[in-house]
Design a protein around this motif. Structure first.
Motif, short mmCIF file in Angstrom:
data_model
loop_
_atom_site.label_atom_id
_atom_site.label_comp_id
_atom_site.label_asym_id
_atom_site.label_seq_id
_atom_site.Cartn_x
_atom_site.Cartn_y
_atom_site.Cartn_z
N VAL A 50 0.84 -1.19 0.00
CA VAL A 50 0.00 0.00 0.00
C VAL A 50 0.88 1.25 0.00
N LEU A 51 0.68 2.09 -1.01
CA LEU A 51 1.41 3.34 -1.11
C LEU A 51 0.43 4.47 -1.38
N GLY A 52 0.94 5.70 -1.35
CA GLY A 52 0.07 6.86 -1.45
C GLY A 52 -0.28 7.24 -2.87
N HIS A 53 -0.90 8.40 -2.99
CA HIS A 53 -1.43 8.87 -4.27
C HIS A 53 -0.31 9.12 -5.27
N ARG A 54 -0.55 8.76 -6.50
CA ARG A 54 0.48 8.87 -7.55
C ARG A 54 0.96 10.30 -7.74
N SER A 55 0.09 11.27 -7.53
CA SER A 55 0.46 12.67 -7.75
C SER A 55 1.54 13.15 -6.80
N MET A 56 1.77 12.42 -5.70
CA MET A 56 2.76 12.82 -4.70
C MET A 56 4.11 12.14 -4.90
N ASP A 71 1.02 -6.37 -7.40
CA ASP A 71 0.67 -6.32 -5.97
C ASP A 71 0.85 -4.93 -5.36
N ILE A 72 0.79 -3.89 -6.18
CA ILE A 72 0.93 -2.52 -5.71
C ILE A 72 -0.43 -1.83 -5.74
N ALA A 73 -0.79 -1.13 -4.65
CA ALA A 73 -2.02 -0.33 -4.62
C ALA A 73 -1.66 1.11 -4.26
N LEU A 74 -1.91 2.02 -5.17
CA LEU A 74 -1.69 3.45 -4.92
C LEU A 74 -3.03 4.04 -4.49
N LEU A 75 -3.11 4.45 -3.23
CA LEU A 75 -4.39 4.88 -2.66
C LEU A 75 -4.35 6.36 -2.29
N ALA A 134 -2.88 3.36 6.09
CA ALA A 134 -3.56 2.26 6.80
C ALA A 134 -5.08 2.41 6.67
N ILE A 135 -5.58 3.62 6.92
CA ILE A 135 -7.03 3.85 6.82
C ILE A 135 -7.49 3.65 5.37
N ALA A 136 -6.69 4.16 4.42
CA ALA A 136 -7.05 4.01 3.01
C ALA A 136 -7.12 2.53 2.61
N TRP A 137 -6.23 1.71 3.17
CA TRP A 137 -6.24 0.28 2.85
C TRP A 137 -7.51 -0.40 3.36
N PHE A 138 -7.91 -0.08 4.58
CA PHE A 138 -9.13 -0.70 5.12
C PHE A 138 -10.36 -0.25 4.32
N ILE A 139 -10.42 1.02 3.96
CA ILE A 139 -11.55 1.51 3.15
C ILE A 139 -11.55 0.82 1.78
N HIS A 140 -10.38 0.74 1.17
CA HIS A 140 -10.22 0.09 -0.13
C HIS A 140 -10.65 -1.38 -0.07
N SER A 141 -10.35 -2.04 1.04
CA SER A 141 -10.59 -3.47 1.17
C SER A 141 -12.06 -3.84 1.21
N VAL A 142 -12.92 -2.89 1.60
CA VAL A 142 -14.36 -3.18 1.66
C VAL A 142 -14.86 -3.69 0.30
#
Length: 298
Positions: free
Chosen positions: A118-124, A142-146, A167-175
């Motif tokens: 899990v990594l951050g937004h691509r724009s950053m 296996d990369i997720a840019l959130l 971490a929060i973005a991963w849990f939201i994404h996982s739903v």
């Protein structure tokens, strides 16, 4: 050493790490008497590190096939555990070690658990960081840019909050991203033994009421002083000491210390708690709890 088992000679691997001897305390032990001290926490951590390093070295030699998105697409059912690994663009070696360990540990059951970095937004991200992650994604999938802060791009400061946001973005994404009954968050400096976790979670599904509403992981005790934030204190309102000796330890020293710090005149006299706090080193939530919390409009 060597031993006979089942009519054949077996030789133990001399490279396997051995348990470090616990430090002797309280003077010399009388001759002829054996001590039965439990290994220290430092000794156990050193052992775990040695095992992890050896597994990483052994993985290529043992020829464990790489688990890729194509491998997982052929799985007949969702995994028991979907692991989100909080990483940073520059941590290429950490991701490589975790993939090698996963491939070795799950070579007999690659569909039982998944790893997503899990990594951050691509724009950053810088151009070099984006290129590196694109290369890994093309190989492993296996990369997720959130939607979270990350990277070292000039003019962007995340003030240390990137890990929590990811971490929060991963849990939201996982739903909506997967249907695994359990979702895990850990960091890329952790080496999880995935088969052991999967076995524990499968057993829990038969032994615990409402297992999909359960939390599995490390818990600690914390105090929170919201008044201190307005006075320039810790921006997350945490107050007092922080240990790793939470439940199920009875009367852990960190809890007793927090209660002393909360007494009138103490540094945390206005704090609320102590409350149980999920430590970020290992957090696993059942799907019902995941959806109830992270699919909420709030």
């Amino acid at each position: 050493g060597a031993r006979r088992a089942g009519g054949r000679r077996e030789v133990a691997d001399a490279r396997a790490p051995t348990m470090p001897r616990p430090e002797r305390r309280g003077g010399d032990t009388p001759r002829g008497h054996r001590t039965h001290e439990a290994p220290s926490r430092t000794a156990l951590l050193r052992l775990a590190l040695a095992i992890g390093r050896q597994q990483a070295l052994d993985a290529p030699a043992m020829g464990a096939p790489a688990i890729t998105a194509k491998t997982l697409a052929a799985c007949p059912a969702p995994p028991t555990l979907a692991v989100g690994v909080i990483s940073a663009p520059k941590n290429v070696d950490r991701r490589a070690r975790m993939r090698a360990s996963r491939d070795l540990l799950l070579r007999d059951d690659p569909c039982s658990a998944t790893l997503t970095f899990v990594l951050g937004h691509r724009s950053m991200l810088t151009a070099a960081e984006a290129h590196q992650l694109d290369s890994e994604q093309a190989l492993y999938g296996d990369i997720a840019l959130l939607d979270a802060h990350d990277g070292t791009k000039s003019g962007i400061s995340h003030g240390g909050r990137a890990v929590a946001e990811k971490a929060i973005a991963w849990f939201i994404h996982s739903v909506h991203a997967h249907r695994a009954p359990f979702t895990c968050k850990l960091d890329d400096d952790t080496m999880p033994h995935l088969p052991n976790l999967v076995a524990d979670l499968k057993a829990m599904q038969h032994e615990v009421p409402n297992p999909l509403s359960a939390y599995y992981g490390v818990q600690v005790y914390r105090l929170w002083d919201w008044q201190s934030v307005d006075k320039g204190g810790d921006p997350n309102a945490a107050c007092g000491s922080h240990g790793d000796d939470g439940p199920p330890t009875k009367s852990p020293p960190s809890l007793l210390k927090l209660l002393r710090q909360q007494r009138p005149g103490g540094p945390c006299e206005h704090a609320a708690g102590p409350f149980l706090f999920p430590d970020g080193s290992l957090e696993i939530v059942g799907r019902a709890a995941l959806v109830a919390v992270f699919n909420s409009s709030r």
